[in-house]
Motif scaffolding. Structure first.
Motif, PDB file in Angstrom:
ATOM      1  N   VAL A 173       0.879  -1.163   0.000  1.00  0.00           N
ATOM      2  CA  VAL A 173       0.000   0.000   0.000  1.00  0.00           C
ATOM      3  C   VAL A 173       0.914   1.209   0.000  1.00  0.00           C
ATOM      4  N   ARG A 174       0.789   2.037  -1.015  1.00  0.00           N
ATOM      5  CA  ARG A 174       1.715   3.155  -1.171  1.00  0.00           C
ATOM      6  C   ARG A 174       1.032   4.470  -0.818  1.00  0.00           C
TER       7      ARG A 174
ATOM      8  N   TYR B 261      -3.473   7.066   3.150  1.00  0.00           N
ATOM      9  CA  TYR B 261      -4.786   6.430   3.146  1.00  0.00           C
ATOM     10  C   TYR B 261      -5.548   6.837   4.403  1.00  0.00           C
TER      11      TYR B 261
ATOM     12  N   GLY C 206      -3.195   6.986   7.706  1.00  0.00           N
ATOM     13  CA  GLY C 206      -1.918   6.272   7.692  1.00  0.00           C
ATOM     14  C   GLY C 206      -1.142   6.480   6.408  1.00  0.00           C
ATOM     15  N   TRP C 207       0.013   5.811   6.366  1.00  0.00           N
ATOM     16  CA  TRP C 207       0.933   5.916   5.233  1.00  0.00           C
ATOM     17  C   TRP C 207       1.487   4.533   4.923  1.00  0.00           C
ATOM     18  N   GLY C 208       1.300   4.081   3.678  1.00  0.00           N
ATOM     19  CA  GLY C 208       1.868   2.817   3.233  1.00  0.00           C
ATOM     20  C   GLY C 208       3.283   3.002   2.740  1.00  0.00           C
ATOM     21  N   LEU C 209       4.196   2.138   3.192  1.00  0.00           N
ATOM     22  CA  LEU C 209       5.607   2.279   2.847  1.00  0.00           C
ATOM     23  C   LEU C 209       5.963   1.625   1.519  1.00  0.00           C
TER      24      LEU C 209
ATOM     25  N   ARG D 115       2.828  -0.620   6.850  1.00  0.00           N
ATOM     26  CA  ARG D 115       2.219   0.697   6.907  1.00  0.00           C
ATOM     27  C   ARG D 115       2.082   1.127   8.364  1.00  0.00           C
TER      28      ARG D 115
ATOM     29  N   GLU E 272       0.062   4.101  11.056  1.00  0.00           N
ATOM     30  CA  GLU E 272      -1.110   4.955  11.120  1.00  0.00           C
ATOM     31  C   GLU E 272      -1.334   5.465  12.530  1.00  0.00           C
TER      32      GLU E 272
ATOM     33  N   ASP F 299       0.571  -5.946   5.512  1.00  0.00           N
ATOM     34  CA  ASP F 299      -0.363  -6.558   4.564  1.00  0.00           C
ATOM     35  C   ASP F 299       0.298  -7.740   3.870  1.00  0.00           C
TER      36      ASP F 299
ATOM     37  N   TYR G 140      -4.172  -9.001   6.919  1.00  0.00           N
ATOM     38  CA  TYR G 140      -3.170  -8.136   7.539  1.00  0.00           C
ATOM     39  C   TYR G 140      -3.238  -8.288   9.054  1.00  0.00           C
TER      40      TYR G 140
ATOM     41  N   GLU H 213      -7.262   4.425  -0.341  1.00  0.00           N
ATOM     42  CA  GLU H 213      -5.871   4.773  -0.615  1.00  0.00           C
ATOM     43  C   GLU H 213      -5.833   5.897  -1.660  1.00  0.00           C
TER      44      GLU H 213
END
Length: 381
Positions: A33-34, A37, A77-80, A85, A87, A125, A136, A244
């Motif tokens: 997940v980039r 979100y 949050g933020w997906g790496l 991720r 949040e 995830d 997840y 996202e």
């Protein structure tokens, strides 16, 4: 601490350790997940019984029991991009007090207990090879407030007793998170989520309480003191949505001249290999990178990665040579799939096959080494 409390506490800590261990073990199967979100969820809250130890002898010892309540949360949050991720979350829980259980002390109880707090979560995830479901799990820590507003009224021999609590307590909180997301195909970036959460506020929670009683012709006005509760363990089942933010590139600016029709995107790419090799050359990596980049604009449902070999072998035409070439072609397909994933293509849309020397691009006599037959075909379907 009772045996029931000890077992629950050990299970909670064990779940957290297992969660962190699995995060380290499963890093090779990440569904990224980039970027940014947001998420929200709501559902049912289940409070375990809470042990009560008052600080004055006028208040009875016992256990608070609660009915099923409600819970809700929101997070950002933020997906790496590698499966992990992070949040921040705000949450709320509300459960109604159903009874106060104390041996030898009969009573009725009503009121409710609320919890709200902020958490920082780390999640991972997983890609299990299916593009419609992604499990997840994660762990969170934070700070929370437990607010209790309850009344206990004695019955029978304790009919004159009445205790009122209307106070809050703060504490460190942590939680374990286990869930799954299901992408909604007609809304890019939107997924439904289903979650189980174990949540606890640690320590003893001391609430100010007042009690009055008229038992055995003994009258007393309001008596104040601390009523301490512990074993605050909560289980939640929730449904939610996660979105996202991954916007498409902006359209090109219009020009004054009439542009020629854009060529149809290439849907098949050929990657060639050296004799008896399954590793990618620099040229081969460049072709795979081009295919991965163009996959963002091509319409497809699956990507077929088909490996092939020429018919050259130590014993051409033998079963041993055919079996070796079949395995070699599959390894070549696996190498191309791994490179596509490194270039950003989700593994769930890639299918691989090995055909050995059964489908040559150029017909040759048995045992002939032919560079064009040592290939992998990337086909958008």
């Amino acid at each position: 601490m009772t045996a029931r409390t000890s077992i629950t506490s050990l299970l909670a800590r064990g779940a957290c350790v297992a969660c962190l261990s699995a995060m380290a073990f499963g890093a090779a199967k990440a569904q990224p997940v980039r970027g940014l979100y947001v998420a929200g969820a709501a559902g049912a809250s289940f409070n375990q019984s809470q042990t009560v130890n008052p600080h004055t002898k006028l208040f009875p010892h016992g256990r608070d029991d609660y009915t099923t309540g409600i819970t809700g949360l929101g997070s950002i949050g933020w997906g790496l991009g590698n499966g992990f991720r992070v949040e921040v979350e705000g949450n709320y829980r509300n459960n109604r007090l159903s009874r106060f259980h104390s041996p030898g002390f009969s009573s009725t109880a009503h009121g409710h207990q609320q919890k709200y707090g902020g958490m920082a979560n780390a999640l991972f995830d997983m890609d299990i090879g299916q593009n419609w479901i992604y499990p997840y799990f994660g762990f969170g820590i934070g700070y929370a407030r437990q607010f209790t507003n309850t009344t206990i009224q004695g019955t029978g021999a304790n009919k004159g007793f009445r205790q009122r609590v209307d106070d809050g307590a703060n504490g460190f909180a942590y939680q374990g998170i286990f869930g799954t997301s299901l992408p909604i195909p007609w809304v890019v970036g939107l997924s439904t989520t289903m979650e189980y959460r174990f949540y606890t506020i640690t320590g003893h929670h001391r609430h100010y309480a007042e009690a009055s009683y008229n038992i055995a012709n003994t009258n007393s006005g309001p008596v104040g003191g601390r009523r301490s509760s512990r074993t605050d363990f909560n289980h939640s089942l929730m449904l939610g949505l996660r979105y996202e933010f991954n916007p498409a590139p902006p359209p090109p600016k219009p020009t004054q001249t009439i542009a020629a029709p854009a060529p149809a995107p290439i849907r098949t790419y050929l990657v060639f290999f050296d004799w008896d090799r399954d590793t990618l050359s620099d040229r081969a990596r460049s072709i795979v990178e081009t295919a991965a980049r163009n996959s963002t604009s091509a319409q497809f449902t699956r990507i077929q990665v088909n490996g092939h070999a020429d018919s050259s072998a130590v014993h051409p035409g033998s079963k041993k040579a055919s079996s070796y070439n079949m395995a070699l072609s599959l390894r070549r397909a696996q190498s191309v799939k791994a490179e596509l994933i490194r270039d950003g293509v989700p593994s769930g849309v890639i299918d691989i096959h090995g055909y050995g020397d059964t489908q040559p691009l150029v017909s040759t006599r048995p045992g002939k080494a032919e560079p064009q037959n040592r290939r992998v075909e990337i086909d958008f379907q």
